[in-house]
Design a protein around this motif. Structure first.
Motif, PDB file in Angstrom:
ATOM      1  N   GLY A   1      -6.769   3.560 -12.080  1.00  0.00           N
ATOM      2  CA  GLY A   1      -7.628   2.610 -10.945  1.00  0.00           C
ATOM      3  C   GLY A   1      -7.074   1.091 -11.066  1.00  0.00           C
ATOM      4  N   GLN A   2      -6.201   0.807 -11.901  1.00  0.00           N
ATOM      5  CA  GLN A   2      -5.760  -0.573 -11.973  1.00  0.00           C
ATOM      6  C   GLN A   2      -4.927  -0.767 -10.807  1.00  0.00           C
ATOM      7  OE1 GLN A   2      -4.081  -1.794 -15.756  1.00  0.00           O
ATOM      8  NE2 GLN A   2      -2.978  -3.454 -14.804  1.00  0.00           N
ATOM      9  N   THR A   3      -4.834  -1.894 -10.180  1.00  0.00           N
ATOM     10  CA  THR A   3      -4.005  -2.317  -9.077  1.00  0.00           C
ATOM     11  C   THR A   3      -2.308  -2.502  -9.521  1.00  0.00           C
ATOM     12  OG1 THR A   3      -5.831  -3.356  -7.651  1.00  0.00           O
ATOM     13  CG2 THR A   3      -3.276  -3.833  -7.042  1.00  0.00           C
ATOM     14  N   LEU A   4      -1.737  -1.617  -8.741  1.00  0.00           N
ATOM     15  CA  LEU A   4      -0.332  -1.506  -9.145  1.00  0.00           C
ATOM     16  C   LEU A   4       0.432  -2.563  -8.175  1.00  0.00           C
ATOM     17  CD1 LEU A   4       0.409   2.059  -9.713  1.00  0.00           C
ATOM     18  CD2 LEU A   4       0.108   0.302 -11.607  1.00  0.00           C
ATOM     19  N   VAL A   5       0.224  -2.517  -6.908  1.00  0.00           N
ATOM     20  CA  VAL A   5       0.955  -3.041  -5.685  1.00  0.00           C
ATOM     21  C   VAL A   5      -0.247  -3.125  -4.461  1.00  0.00           C
ATOM     22  CG1 VAL A   5       2.799  -2.657  -4.019  1.00  0.00           C
ATOM     23  CG2 VAL A   5       2.965  -1.812  -6.408  1.00  0.00           C
ATOM     24  N   ILE A   6       0.148  -4.038  -3.540  1.00  0.00           N
ATOM     25  CA  ILE A   6      -0.632  -4.206  -2.588  1.00  0.00           C
ATOM     26  C   ILE A   6       0.245  -3.871  -1.281  1.00  0.00           C
ATOM     27  CG2 ILE A   6      -1.953  -5.809  -0.926  1.00  0.00           C
ATOM     28  CD1 ILE A   6      -3.102  -7.195  -3.035  1.00  0.00           C
ATOM     29  N   ILE A   7      -0.326  -3.032  -0.499  1.00  0.00           N
ATOM     30  CA  ILE A   7       0.785  -2.673   0.746  1.00  0.00           C
ATOM     31  C   ILE A   7      -0.247  -3.310   2.118  1.00  0.00           C
ATOM     32  CG2 ILE A   7       1.806  -0.959   2.155  1.00  0.00           C
ATOM     33  CD1 ILE A   7       2.181   0.708  -0.204  1.00  0.00           C
ATOM     34  N   GLU A   8       0.442  -4.266   2.813  1.00  0.00           N
ATOM     35  CA  GLU A   8      -0.125  -4.714   3.846  1.00  0.00           C
ATOM     36  C   GLU A   8       0.438  -3.885   5.137  1.00  0.00           C
ATOM     37  OE1 GLU A   8      -0.052  -8.583   6.724  1.00  0.00           O
ATOM     38  OE2 GLU A   8       1.387  -8.397   5.016  1.00  0.00           O
ATOM     39  N   ALA A   9      -0.570  -3.482   5.498  1.00  0.00           N
ATOM     40  CA  ALA A   9      -0.583  -2.544   7.099  1.00  0.00           C
ATOM     41  C   ALA A   9      -1.482  -2.756   8.102  1.00  0.00           C
ATOM     42  CB  ALA A   9      -0.706  -1.065   6.602  1.00  0.00           C
ATOM     43  N   MET A  10      -0.911  -3.379   9.274  1.00  0.00           N
ATOM     44  CA  MET A  10      -1.781  -3.760  10.470  1.00  0.00           C
ATOM     45  C   MET A  10      -2.805  -4.930   9.981  1.00  0.00           C
ATOM     46  SD  MET A  10      -2.477  -0.256  12.194  1.00  0.00           S
ATOM     47  CE  MET A  10      -3.184  -0.924  13.436  1.00  0.00           C
ATOM     48  N   LYS A  11      -2.328  -5.856   9.159  1.00  0.00           N
ATOM     49  CA  LYS A  11      -3.035  -7.089   8.658  1.00  0.00           C
ATOM     50  C   LYS A  11      -4.092  -6.653   7.704  1.00  0.00           C
ATOM     51  CE  LYS A  11      -1.006  -9.681  11.561  1.00  0.00           C
ATOM     52  NZ  LYS A  11       0.124 -10.664  11.058  1.00  0.00           N
ATOM     53  N   VAL A  12      -4.146  -5.328   7.300  1.00  0.00           N
ATOM     54  CA  VAL A  12      -4.993  -5.110   6.157  1.00  0.00           C
ATOM     55  C   VAL A  12      -4.457  -4.774   4.702  1.00  0.00           C
ATOM     56  CG1 VAL A  12      -6.509  -3.322   5.479  1.00  0.00           C
ATOM     57  CG2 VAL A  12      -6.424  -3.915   7.893  1.00  0.00           C
TER      58      VAL A  12
END
Length: 157
Positions: free
Chosen positions: A113-124
């Motif tokens: 559940g720990q965040t590994l990466v953030i992916i931005e898609a359509m400003k989200v």
């Protein structure tokens, strides 16, 4: 697609804010990238650009792919574990901000559940969580790299 069309697309891509661009139409295939992780932009041969020998263009494109992927393949042989794949198309961010530390680094222990990466898609901004507890053995993307669905992001053992 003729040579002038390709040159026009390359010029427009170069002046745009896009990081990657792909085009497929029948036998024509173009792929441009401004990302640092890619060393060579791929341009698959179009029939109008083909040399008299059809073997030469396909071997040239194969050499391009081999050159481009030779370093990551060697690194992935040494790394062990399960690959966490991208669930969507977007821009991968390894940090929460420009002056923030990376979410994870090679050798870090992670919890499910720990965040590994953030992916931005359509400003989200979509947080990609660790699917299990483990140790990060490899980070497969660079910061601000455009990722496709199913592309490996992080390897966890």
């Amino acid at each position: 697609m003729n040579l002038n069309d390709i040159k026009d697309l390359m010029a427009q891509f170069d002046q745009s804010s896009l990081r990657e661009f792909s085009y497929k139409n029948g036998t024509d295939e173009l792929q441009f990238s401004k990302n640092e992780a890619r060393l060579v932009s791929e341009v698959a041969p179009a029939p109008v650009l083909a040399t008299p020998s059809p073997v030469a263009p396909s071997s040239a494109s194969t050499e391009t792919v081999v050159e481009e992927t030779s370093a990551p393949v060697e690194a992935s042989v040494a790394a062990e574990g399960d690959v966490v794949e991208s669930p969507l198309v977007g821009v991968a961010y390894l940090t929460a901000g420009p002056d923030k530390p990376a979410f994870v680094s090679v050798g870090d222990s992670v919890k499910k559940g720990q965040t590994l990466v953030i992916i931005e898609a359509m400003k989200v901004m979509n947080e990609i969580p660790a699917p299990k507890d483990g140790v990060v053995t490899e980070i497969l993307v660079s910061n601000e790299e455009m990722v496709e669905f199913g592309k490996g992001l992080v390897r966890i053992k």
